[in-house]
Design an enzyme around this catalytic site. Sequence first.
Site, PDB file in Angstrom:
ATOM      1  N   GLU A  46      20.028   8.720 -26.413  1.00  0.00           N
ATOM      2  CA  GLU A  46      19.648   9.814 -27.044  1.00  0.00           C
ATOM      3  C   GLU A  46      20.012  11.220 -26.260  1.00  0.00           C
ATOM      4  OE1 GLU A  46      18.867  10.061 -29.967  1.00  0.00           O
ATOM      5  OE2 GLU A  46      19.155   8.093 -29.958  1.00  0.00           O
ATOM      6  N   GLU A 105      24.769  13.404 -33.902  1.00  0.00           N
ATOM      7  CA  GLU A 105      25.226  12.033 -34.586  1.00  0.00           C
ATOM      8  C   GLU A 105      26.920  11.711 -34.064  1.00  0.00           C
ATOM      9  OE1 GLU A 105      22.953  10.127 -35.272  1.00  0.00           O
ATOM     10  OE2 GLU A 105      21.478  11.561 -35.820  1.00  0.00           O
ATOM     11  N   HIS A 126      27.161  10.424 -30.926  1.00  0.00           N
ATOM     12  CA  HIS A 126      26.696   8.817 -30.763  1.00  0.00           C
ATOM     13  C   HIS A 126      28.257   8.311 -31.144  1.00  0.00           C
ATOM     14  CE1 HIS A 126      22.623   8.450 -29.983  1.00  0.00           C
ATOM     15  NE2 HIS A 126      22.266   9.167 -31.016  1.00  0.00           N
TER      16      HIS A 126
END
Lengths: 431, 185
Positions: A226, A145, A148
């Site tokens: 991803e 995460e 990202h």
Amino acid sequence: MWELIRANQRRAATLVVAMAALLFLLGYVLGDALAPGGGVTGLLVAFLLWVVLSLVSYFQGDSIFLALAGARKITKADHPQLINVVEEMTIAAGLPKVPDVYVMDEAAPNAFATGRDPQHAVVAVTAGLLETLERSELQGVIAHELGHVKNRDVLYMMMVGIMLGAIVLLADLGSRVFFFGGGRRRTSSRSDGQGQLLIVIVAVALMILAPIVAQLIYLALSRRREYLADASSALFTRYPEGLASALEKISRASTPLATATRATAPMYIVNPLGVSARGLADITSTHPPTSERIRILRSMAGAGLARYDDAFRTVTGKKGGVVPRSALTAPEQAAATAPAASPAMPAVPVAAAVPAATLAQAQAAAAAPVSAAAGRLERVRQTTDMLWRLNQFIFIPCACGTTLKVPPAYAGQEIACPQCGARHTVQPGAA
Amino acid sequence: MIFGLVLLVLIVVAVAWVMGMYNGLVGSRNEVKNSWSQIDVQLKRRHDLIPNLVETVKGYMGHERGTLEAVTKARQQAVEVTGSVEDRAKAENALSQTLRSLFAVAEAYPDLKANQNFLALQEELTSTENKISFARQYYNDAVLRLNNRIQMFPSSVIAGMFNFQQEKFFEVEAAEDRQVPQVKF
């Protein structure tokens, strides 16, 4: 790392411009088809639509999203381990600020990150995730995460998502006007001759094709992000196995996430809606197949971006890698990711991070195999306690060793301990 | 005229290029400094946590006086050490070792392992330990970036002109500690 971000920004800019061109073309042609010479008006409508959508999502996007997902902010007292893991990965990623941590009261294990830049980043996980994962697996997920966040994916996907939304809206609007309100204009356009007819045909074709093309671009991008976040996770933790086994556990839990919708699905670590059969799912999915992600992570021969790129090519059989070339060719990256092979760098960070990261697990494993089950029980207890606290339940420790967890509505009343029968007065606000 | 113009453009480009190189070097150096202060914060935090841990454990582990004293002593040394990165790394690594053996010994005391205070402290120390190693990982990467810039042509020329110094890595352990431990039955 910086190279990666810069490469991302370049690519983001190109794609946003391409999507914008598609949007404005659609606006212009639609306007012109509806009323000869109305192209500029159509352009203006398209532009306005885009500006409004952008402003709303730039300033409100993350709070709308969090509200949609039913997430609530937690502090260190609620779940020390989760906060600690987030702090650890913030340091590993070199982010300027520890993101806010949110928890969703959901049984399905999943997680997402949002926020327009690292200063406003938010990480949210479900209660199911906290119950299911070991510490090192949780690290892998949080690192994904924060990957990202570090790669500016959130802003990037948001901008492309807005374009997509605007194109879909405009096409929808156009088709409504065409088929229900355009009778008078259509007769006038026929008298204008060949040129106008062509415009109408182009408009109809664009109306049908533009949303599909935009959607496919968006999905292809989402899948690429991803992979990149997986690569970043491996780089931050220097332990790809953590994320791999987390992904395995998450995909094994088949409960779909109740609060996820098609609009919010691309944000999660694993597609929360479940995947349909493979084949078509490959190009119509927001996420790459989880089994493939796990295989790539497991076949990495190191922990760096270059190693991930190698593994990606071996597993998928695709020629082009997934990590931007400039990030790989940067000399510092190549050396930093293969420290064991480089005699110039005896410090070997891989060896440093892994034993410490797995220290707790190693100790648990040394104790007895029974402690694995005990560890799971402990995690479940911690998570449920946190959820009770978030719901303002009042905790009363009793002298006999049990802890009473009382709904807030009972504040001020007297209750008996179910174990020993001792009487307690429920203090409102007592933790 | 044309020649002069070309010369001017060349000079401007050269100056911009040198400036870019120089700023890149300064950026790398600041990154190293900043990441070192990150390690510092976490080391300090660990020093602060240890007295609490020793206090909590004392009541349960009366027989393990030696282990506890080793932790206290290693902490004292780590707090007092000043000077080079190498010296500090050495003292902190010694402290890590004693802590590891303390937690290993604690496994033998079920009462202690049921103590909420101890569990909370263990989580805090494990996490601090992790933060130190992640901060060290980031520091070493930053040092590598700086050193590469200083050594590689063409930025090496600029680095030499402005006297940029290479930094040292935060070594994990002494060489003998890095060997695989011998298991005897």
